[in-house]
Design an enzyme around this catalytic site. Sequence first.
Site, mmCIF file in Angstrom:
data_model
loop_
_atom_site.group_PDB
_atom_site.id
_atom_site.type_symbol
_atom_site.label_atom_id
_atom_site.label_comp_id
_atom_site.label_asym_id
_atom_site.label_seq_id
_atom_site.Cartn_x
_atom_site.Cartn_y
_atom_site.Cartn_z
ATOM 1 N N GLU A 1 58.063 57.957 89.672
ATOM 2 C CA GLU A 1 57.600 56.689 90.027
ATOM 3 C C GLU A 1 58.289 55.756 89.241
ATOM 4 O O GLU A 1 58.258 55.840 87.937
ATOM 5 C CB GLU A 1 56.165 56.561 89.785
ATOM 6 N N ASP B 8 47.600 47.079 84.935
ATOM 7 C CA ASP B 8 47.890 47.868 83.756
ATOM 8 C C ASP B 8 47.263 47.464 82.433
ATOM 9 O O ASP B 8 47.127 46.665 82.058
ATOM 10 C CB ASP B 8 49.660 47.645 83.793
ATOM 11 N N TYR C 108 47.586 58.923 96.094
ATOM 12 C CA TYR C 108 47.333 58.710 94.752
ATOM 13 C C TYR C 108 45.828 58.689 94.354
ATOM 14 O O TYR C 108 45.455 57.589 94.617
ATOM 15 C CB TYR C 108 48.356 57.437 94.264
#
Lengths: 420, 275
Positions: B50, B61, B175
Amino acid sequence: MTTSRSQGIAERFGRRDPDERGYFGAYGGRFVPETLVAPVDALRVAYFEAREDEGFQTALATLLERYVGRPTPVYEAARWSRHLGGARIFLKREDLAHTGAHKINNALGQALLAVRMGKRRIVAETGAGQHGVATATACALLGLECEVYMGAEDMARQALNVVRMRLLGATVTSVDSGSRTLKDAINEAMRDWVTTVEHTYYLLGSVLGPHPYPLMVREFQSIIGAEAHDQILDLVGRLPTAVVACVGGGSNALGIFDGFVDHAEVRLIGVEAGGDAIAPGHHAARFAAGTVGVLQGTRSIILQDEHGNIEPTHSVSAGLDYASVGPEHAWLRDMARAEYTWVTDAQALDAFQQVTRMEGIIPALESSHALAHAAVLAASLGREDIVLVNLSGRGDKDVEIVTQRDLGTAPAPAAGGDEG
Amino acid sequence: MSARISDVFGRLQTDGRTGLVAYVTGGDPDLARSADILRAIDRGGADVIEVGVPFSDPLADGPVIQRASERALAAGVNLTNVLELVADVRQELSAAVVLFTYANPVLRMGTAAFTARAASAGVDGVLMLDLPIEEAGPFRQAVVDAGMDPIFLVSPTTTDARLREAGVLGQGFLYGISRLGVTGARAQVASGASALVQRIRAASALPVAVGFGLSRPEHVQEIGRYADAAVVGSALVNMIAEVADTPDLIPAVERYVRWLRRDIVPGTRGDETAV
């Protein structure tokens, strides 16, 4: 008397909803990480139920009246108007609301909703600190745990509000990433929320973020416009020529615009931060230099570079120092229902000083942007015209900045010339 | 549909082996070293790489990937550069390449321009962190039309109805976000990861990669008991940051990826493998 009508939530809520996906025209939506999709939807459901619920409406209306001190007055700034020599300027005195700004209207509404949803902890972002203070206040009142994220630069320039939040029992967490201002505080608040979403409520302070926030915050702020509409009719027997408000995220502006948006003859004017120049990094005038993009959950007009990275912004006022704008503003602009302009730091500081010296009202630097444009507009209009300005907050928090700029002791501008 | 991604998961299935998905931020610490890092990850044996697109406001994040984004941006890296980076190394990699990005840089480039450039660079799949199913419509279609896989994230908060929708609209793999929160390494695998994968299996036949918080071979092995692949991101990015300015950078990356795969033994995967 019209007071009961203007304060009825039922009349103000659910009138101008976005579409099902939360879009106002091409703007809005829900651009959030997957983990937040379900919580944001649960929030929408809870809010749509609450706004129909008489118990919720009564609890909020009671707090707004007895705790916040609503309705806030509309006051004619007669001395300043005569000095400028044009239209009569009226001020909607949100600076007189409890905690000193309009932010409390939204903070109390959402805090009541959080309690209704069974959440015990609140996170919030703040720029100038007014939303943080309002949130900390609502949390103290309702017995909720409160954490406020604030950019390190903003903590330095709005130190008074940091002290107030801490006195009220909130944890104030400094954000050192990015530009260390409002945008970065929102990033950090969202990072907290995505981790703690099971028991935590994110109390967003402006008409930004994913649906339903832009709608919900506008509806909690619409009390400003509903009151002002009736008050100006009572005072002068007709609607204003123009309504002027500063626009950071844009909640005070949408709040007052909401009372007039159905009256096409009333000009609605939003004033952005022109900073020191309309050049990248020197301002926060999204409508002057922005393009369509997605930031922090919503599609709107944003300041970005050619690669889609968010540009740094600058304004003397922390509350306007933000790279995006509420999606409903972008839509109102597209429909030509509202106009957007900007004034510079220097113009805002000049207006700050004039209103302080001529009216005995120390306005927030954010609100001073609206005042600065109102001054230009009023001078171009006639005595029969009415300009209504949303004085969204008081300026005590800004005295240090103004003093640093050596304006605190300057002589009053055009002293004595205001009687002519 | 990307042949490379379906081949990767088909092979994992045949071999009964847990896949390793490795995340790095493209252009961290700069483009030249980033290219060597991608090659080293591939040599180390990652099945999918990725490549993150640096963005000014990475709100999903944690600190480690935030700093990586800042380093890449400071080195002048943007989406165009990351696509060129992938194009430069693509021929040398056997791993599938998934672009991992926030929506705004892609929307700024324009959906048509982005999908054309990404496909020609050899990108196999695209994952947009802040573009949930409800907002993905036209963009997802453009990704599919360009022969790439749209990859969706699913989380412990994702409802069963949306899991099914992700299974229908997603391609390549799903995912699974193992825990609530932002990206970042943790000491333990999240307790809810297994339950999430069970819910995903009930809703979709797509292979499942699980990430968020993984950093050690034991984590990879544990995830492999119920999922098809494990994603390691922040731990690798952190390791890169620590040795970026030493001559050991590239060997260290390769060693680290090999180490992550240490406990992966072919033919030992549990019964809950993808159908």
